[in-house]
Motif scaffolding. Structure first.
Motif, mmCIF file in Angstrom:
data_model
loop_
_atom_site.group_PDB
_atom_site.id
_atom_site.type_symbol
_atom_site.label_atom_id
_atom_site.label_comp_id
_atom_site.label_asym_id
_atom_site.label_seq_id
_atom_site.Cartn_x
_atom_site.Cartn_y
_atom_site.Cartn_z
ATOM 1 N N LEU A 132 80.072 2.119 48.118
ATOM 2 C CA LEU A 132 80.717 2.310 46.827
ATOM 3 C C LEU A 132 79.692 2.455 45.710
ATOM 4 O O LEU A 132 78.622 1.845 45.746
ATOM 5 C CB LEU A 132 81.643 1.127 46.515
ATOM 6 N N LYS A 133 80.056 3.248 44.713
ATOM 7 C CA LYS A 133 79.229 3.373 43.521
ATOM 8 C C LYS A 133 79.689 2.331 42.507
ATOM 9 O O LYS A 133 80.844 2.336 42.070
ATOM 10 C CB LYS A 133 79.359 4.774 42.929
ATOM 11 N N GLY A 134 78.797 1.445 42.126
ATOM 12 C CA GLY A 134 79.162 0.395 41.192
ATOM 13 C C GLY A 134 80.210 -0.540 41.769
ATOM 14 O O GLY A 134 80.250 -0.777 42.981
ATOM 15 N N VAL A 135 81.080 -1.067 40.914
ATOM 16 C CA VAL A 135 82.168 -1.951 41.351
ATOM 17 C C VAL A 135 83.479 -1.343 40.855
ATOM 18 O O VAL A 135 83.864 -1.539 39.696
ATOM 19 C CB VAL A 135 81.996 -3.381 40.799
ATOM 20 N N PRO A 136 84.161 -0.581 41.705
ATOM 21 C CA PRO A 136 85.408 0.060 41.277
ATOM 22 C C PRO A 136 86.455 -0.951 40.817
ATOM 23 O O PRO A 136 86.534 -2.070 41.342
ATOM 24 C CB PRO A 136 85.876 0.789 42.544
ATOM 25 N N ASP A 137 87.248 -0.554 39.859
ATOM 26 C CA ASP A 137 88.357 -1.366 39.336
ATOM 27 C C ASP A 137 87.887 -2.684 38.728
ATOM 28 O O ASP A 137 88.688 -3.624 38.605
ATOM 29 C CB ASP A 137 89.387 -1.668 40.437
ATOM 30 N N PHE A 138 86.632 -2.771 38.352
ATOM 31 C CA PHE A 138 86.121 -4.032 37.807
ATOM 32 C C PHE A 138 86.910 -4.472 36.574
ATOM 33 O O PHE A 138 87.484 -5.552 36.539
ATOM 34 C CB PHE A 138 84.627 -3.897 37.462
ATOM 35 N N LYS A 141 90.703 -5.151 36.990
ATOM 36 C CA LYS A 141 91.014 -6.481 37.522
ATOM 37 C C LYS A 141 90.696 -7.580 36.505
ATOM 38 O O LYS A 141 91.390 -8.603 36.463
ATOM 39 C CB LYS A 141 90.250 -6.717 38.830
ATOM 40 N N VAL A 142 89.659 -7.369 35.709
ATOM 41 C CA VAL A 142 89.349 -8.350 34.662
ATOM 42 C C VAL A 142 90.563 -8.549 33.758
ATOM 43 O O VAL A 142 90.975 -9.677 33.471
ATOM 44 C CB VAL A 142 88.127 -7.899 33.831
ATOM 45 N N VAL A 321 82.826 -11.473 34.904
ATOM 46 C CA VAL A 321 82.710 -11.606 36.357
ATOM 47 C C VAL A 321 83.649 -12.698 36.874
ATOM 48 O O VAL A 321 84.297 -12.534 37.912
ATOM 49 C CB VAL A 321 81.253 -11.910 36.770
ATOM 50 N N ASP A 322 83.773 -13.800 36.150
ATOM 51 C CA ASP A 322 84.707 -14.848 36.543
ATOM 52 C C ASP A 322 86.146 -14.340 36.525
ATOM 53 O O ASP A 322 86.955 -14.674 37.392
ATOM 54 C CB ASP A 322 84.585 -16.061 35.619
ATOM 55 N N TYR A 323 86.467 -13.524 35.513
ATOM 56 C CA TYR A 323 87.819 -12.955 35.448
ATOM 57 C C TYR A 323 88.040 -11.967 36.583
ATOM 58 O O TYR A 323 89.116 -11.929 37.195
ATOM 59 C CB TYR A 323 88.041 -12.276 34.098
ATOM 60 N N PHE A 324 87.033 -11.164 36.890
ATOM 61 C CA PHE A 324 87.137 -10.211 37.996
ATOM 62 C C PHE A 324 87.435 -10.949 39.308
ATOM 63 O O PHE A 324 88.288 -10.536 40.099
ATOM 64 C CB PHE A 324 85.843 -9.413 38.100
ATOM 65 N N LEU A 325 86.736 -12.058 39.524
ATOM 66 C CA LEU A 325 86.924 -12.844 40.752
ATOM 67 C C LEU A 325 88.153 -13.747 40.669
ATOM 68 O O LEU A 325 88.461 -14.458 41.636
ATOM 69 C CB LEU A 325 85.678 -13.682 41.020
#
Length: 373
Positions: A132-138, A141-142, A321-325
């Motif tokens: 994957l290029k980068g982090v899709p849907d980052f 999802k955040v 990043v916490d919100y993404f996870l």
């Protein structure tokens, strides 16, 4: 917070004579609640009248208290100056970290081997093997994992938000006022223009999509004062929607009875509906109207809008990043004053939007109802 606040020190006073102390007391006692600023001479007369109620020795003691208050005020000013410098220092330190995060998320650059070697995150078994290029849907999802999801994001918004590639927060300084504008403010009473004040903007960057042509949608917030972080007003980008893709309205077909007979015609009525993209609408102009029930709803809406801006700036973007996870927990009190934000916005828009009939005509009164979604 909103533009129409009770600012008790901005309206110039009319010329009046205070020949008698009784007049001064009647006019100026409790002066902070007046719609004008007391002059130094008036305040001095009020102070002397208060001191006259005490003996000379106690007046000296009150003088000591006043000196202590001045010391406190001096320290407070010193704190504000040092706090501002500290904020500037750490803003400069934060910036390259956020920039690096954005580069990796969008895939502009790849994480270095050195960065990868420091990862402490435990790997989870997966069948995914694609590169994957980068982090899709980052950022998609955040937002879905954030506090604003329940308040703003609707099911119809999800497809459009899939095209969100980055969210950036930028602070900006005060704008210099034109000399003519400054003179005008001195000469006559007028509404305060908060949009010359410093503030911050939230920039939502989008990939090309079938919903709108904007590559970015911006929400700008302006502070009440140059040295304050209280939000006074905001403004958003006007969205250029593709034909039939406006997510903030629902188009319904209705039959309208002609006034002169039994003939009917079919009209299309645009009704506002809840949407995340209502976040970018500008309502501050409506605040300037006389106070009424709708105005009060606008006030509440703008207060909610400022709270959303603060949460994006102080929590969601720094801790993305916490919100993404999905491990970010909302702070106690978040959105305590933001009940039914989307419903409120729909209600306001229902009052501002006029249904259009064929040829731009207004439908009959009975056809102007707008239902909330």
């Amino acid at each position: 917070m909103p533009p129409q606040k009770f600012n008790f020190n901005f309206a110039p006073a009319e010329e009046e004579d205070f020949d008698e102390e009784e007049d001064i007391e009647e006019e100026m006692y409790g002066h902070p609640m007046l719609m004008r600023k007391a002059t130094p001479e008036e305040l001095e007369k009020i102070e002397k009248k208060q001191l006259a109620e005490y003996p000379a020795k106690t007046q000296k003691v009150i003088g000591v208290l006043k000196n202590l208050q001045q010391k406190y005020s001096d320290l407070e000013k010193q704190f504000e100056e040092e706090y501002l410098k500290l904020r500037e220092k750490y803003a400069a330190l934060y910036a390259p970290v956020i920039i690096r995060r954005n580069e990796i998320v969008t895939g502009e650059v790849e994480a270095t081997s050195e960065e990868l070697s420091t990862v402490a995150l435990s790997e989870v078994t997966t069948e995914k093997t694609e590169d994957l290029k980068g982090v899709p849907d980052f950022w998609y999802k955040v937002l879905l994992h954030s506090e604003i999801k329940a308040e703003l994001i609707q099911e119809d918004d999800l497809e459009a938000l899939k095209f969100l590639k980055n969210v950036v927060m930028e602070e900006f300084p005060a704008k210099p006022k034109e000399e003519s504008a400054e003179k005008k403010e001195e000469e006559e009473e007028e509404e305060i223009d908060y949009k010359h004040n410093p503030g911050f903007r939230i920039i939502f960057q989008f990939n090309e999509n079938p919903f709108f042509t904007n590559t970015q949608l911006v929400k700008s917030y302006y502070y009440e004062e140059a040295d304050s972080e209280d939000i006074a007003t905001s403004e958003g980008t006007e969205i250029t929607w593709a034909e039939g893709k406006d997510l903030t309205v629902k188009v319904t077909t209705k039959k309208q009875k002609h006034k002169s007979g039994n003939r009917t015609r079919t009209i299309q009525v645009k009704e506002p509906k809840d949407s995340f993209f209502n976040f970018f609408k500008n309502l501050d102009e409506e605040i300037q109207k006389e106070e009424n029930e709708e105005n009060m709803i606008l006030q509440e809406l703008l207060e909610a809008d400022a709270e959303i801006g603060d949460i994006l700036k102080e929590r969601i973007i720094p801790n993305a990043v916490d919100y993404f996870l999905n491990v970010a927990l909302p702070k106690e009190g978040d959105f305590s004053t933001v009940p039914e934000v989307a419903d409120m916005l729909t209600q306001i828009q229902a009052g501002l939007t006029q249904p259009q009939g064929e040829g731009g005509e207004q439908p009959a009164a009975g056809q102007q109802e707008c239902k909330q979604q």
